[in-house]
Design an enzyme around this catalytic site. Structure first.
Site, mmCIF file in Angstrom:
data_model
loop_
_atom_site.group_PDB
_atom_site.id
_atom_site.type_symbol
_atom_site.label_atom_id
_atom_site.label_comp_id
_atom_site.label_asym_id
_atom_site.label_seq_id
_atom_site.Cartn_x
_atom_site.Cartn_y
_atom_site.Cartn_z
ATOM 1 N N ASN A 9 2.907 -5.745 3.229
ATOM 2 C CA ASN A 9 1.896 -5.219 2.508
ATOM 3 C C ASN A 9 0.893 -6.200 1.216
ATOM 4 O OD1 ASN A 9 -0.853 -3.461 1.781
ATOM 5 N ND2 ASN A 9 0.090 -1.758 1.451
ATOM 6 N N TRP A 10 -0.254 -6.812 1.801
ATOM 7 C CA TRP A 10 -0.843 -7.403 0.850
ATOM 8 C C TRP A 10 -2.357 -7.590 0.264
ATOM 9 C CZ3 TRP A 10 -0.888 -13.228 3.442
ATOM 10 C CH2 TRP A 10 0.081 -13.625 3.904
ATOM 11 N N LYS A 11 -2.699 -6.055 0.983
ATOM 12 C CA LYS A 11 -2.908 -4.906 -0.285
ATOM 13 C C LYS A 11 -4.649 -5.701 -0.698
ATOM 14 C CE LYS A 11 1.073 -2.326 -2.095
ATOM 15 N NZ LYS A 11 0.358 -1.079 -2.908
ATOM 16 N N HIS A 94 -1.537 5.370 4.248
ATOM 17 C CA HIS A 94 -0.683 4.394 3.261
ATOM 18 C C HIS A 94 -1.244 6.029 1.800
ATOM 19 C CE1 HIS A 94 -0.364 1.744 -0.240
ATOM 20 N NE2 HIS A 94 1.273 0.928 0.846
ATOM 21 N N GLU A 96 -1.962 4.613 -1.090
ATOM 22 C CA GLU A 96 -3.637 4.697 -2.010
ATOM 23 C C GLU A 96 -4.470 4.856 -0.389
ATOM 24 O OE1 GLU A 96 -2.252 0.499 -2.250
ATOM 25 O OE2 GLU A 96 -0.249 1.193 -3.510
ATOM 26 N N GLU A 166 7.217 6.352 1.806
ATOM 27 C CA GLU A 166 7.029 5.479 1.481
ATOM 28 C C GLU A 166 6.944 6.641 -0.557
ATOM 29 O OE1 GLU A 166 5.403 1.268 1.484
ATOM 30 O OE2 GLU A 166 3.601 2.789 1.150
ATOM 31 N N GLY A 172 4.919 0.485 -6.429
ATOM 32 C CA GLY A 172 4.188 -0.462 -7.255
ATOM 33 C C GLY A 172 4.520 -0.095 -8.830
ATOM 34 N N SER A 212 8.681 -0.176 -4.189
ATOM 35 C CA SER A 212 9.328 -1.041 -5.040
ATOM 36 C C SER A 212 10.780 -1.427 -4.635
ATOM 37 C CB SER A 212 9.604 -0.831 -6.546
ATOM 38 O OG SER A 212 8.757 0.439 -7.286
ATOM 39 N N GLY A 233 5.101 -3.807 -0.685
ATOM 40 C CA GLY A 233 4.020 -4.474 -0.950
ATOM 41 C C GLY A 233 4.093 -5.820 -2.336
ATOM 42 N N GLY A 234 4.213 -5.794 -3.336
ATOM 43 C CA GLY A 234 4.346 -6.791 -4.593
ATOM 44 C C GLY A 234 4.973 -7.662 -4.205
HETATM 45 C C1 PEP Z 1 2.553 -0.139 -0.958
HETATM 46 O O1 PEP Z 1 2.148 0.029 -0.916
HETATM 47 O O2 PEP Z 1 3.679 0.128 0.576
HETATM 48 C C2 PEP Z 1 4.565 -0.736 -1.290
HETATM 49 C C3 PEP Z 1 5.858 -0.349 -1.048
HETATM 50 O O3 PEP Z 1 4.382 -1.169 -2.169
HETATM 51 P P1 PEP Z 1 5.585 -1.831 -3.463
HETATM 52 O O4 PEP Z 1 6.460 -2.586 -2.674
HETATM 53 O O5 PEP Z 1 5.020 -2.758 -4.081
HETATM 54 O O6 PEP Z 1 6.547 -0.906 -4.603
#
Ligand code: PEP
Length: 249
Positions: A9-11, A94, A96, A166, A172, A212, A233-234
């Site tokens: 997920n490149w957000k 998600h 967010e 999640e 994040g 993470s 994500g990151g």
């Molecule tokens: C996400 O936003 O779906 C996610 C898991 O982010 P991160 O890997 O950065 O925690």
């Protein structure tokens, strides 16, 4: 046996040229990858990335979509527009979207049903806040989000749904759930699916972990019986961190 599914997920990151650069690196470095892969760039980069991943083993995903097919919804993007760009799957619910943009279970369910109606795959995200975990409510929160998110979804359509567990406190933040804690919630979600759709559907359900995930912890997470992949994500923003996660085995 369930196939591992690793999604990035490149957000709200990357211009089209940056997205293209990453997509090209992933296509070349994952061409011999053995799992199911997806990248979800911003809406603005979907066409660019879609042209690069077309015909490869990497699916094109969107990060959200509107709950309506079309109409007077300023700033929204419809399922028809996503399909027109070659999008194959959409991430819905998600954290967010739930917590910053106040999307509730009813809205998310409407989106889930619309995406499935139009033939997309869905990654439905569920997960508890830190205070909910500390209050012993992690299972109950995930159950409610799963049950409400899937309301009205047929057993046949469920085959195109992946659930991403999640925990919000792990997204994040650099804090990952331990493989044991994550697996316990995955097992619980699988039980919930079993209650709703039966044992066979529960066994077939792909449940990703997100929060993470990094090259250093991917293999331990994937080794757990109920963890079938990752929503990243990151670490999805660079080939050098996403590829080792994608090839954890
Ligand atoms: C996400 O936003 O779906 C996610 C898991 O982010 P991160 O890997 O950065 O925690």
């Amino acid at each position: 046996m369930r196939t591992y599914f690793i999604a990035g997920n490149w957000k709200m990151h990357k211009t089209r040229s940056e997205a293209a650069e990453l997509a090209k690196a992933l296509v070349s470095q994952l061409k011999d990858g053995k799992q199911k892969y997806l990248v979800a760039p911003s809406f603005t980069a979907l066409e660019t990335v879609g042209n690069i991943v077309a015909g490869t083993n990497i699916m094109l995903g969107a990060q959200n979509m509107a709950a309506e097919e079309q109409g007077a919804h300023t700033g929204e993007v419809s399922v028809l527009q996503l399909k027109d760009l070659g999008v194959q799957a959409v991430i819905l619910g998600h954290s967010e979207r739930r917590h910053i943009y106040k999307e509730d279970d009813e809205l998310i369910n409407k989106k889930v049903r619309l995406a499935l109606k139009h033939g997309l795959e869905v990654i439905l995200c569920v997960g508890e806040l830190l205070e909910e975990r500390e209050a012993g409510k992690a299972e109950a929160v995930c159950e409610t989000q799963t049950v409400k998110g899937l309301e009205g979804v047929s057993a046949e359509d469920l085959k195109r749904v992946t659930i991403a567990y999640e925990p919000v406190w792990a997204i994040g933040t650099g804090k990952t759930a331990t493989p044991e804690d994550a697996d316990a919630i995955h097992a619980y979600i699988r039980k919930v699916i079993g209650k709703l759709y039966g044992e066979a559907a529960a066994k077939a359900m792909c449940i990703q972990y997100g929060g993470s995930v990094k090259p250093e912890n991917a293999a331990q997470l994937m080794a757990k019986a109920n963890i079938d992949g990752a929503l990243v994500g990151g670490a999805a923003l660079k080939a050098e961190t996403f590829v080792p996660i994608a090839k954890f085995a």
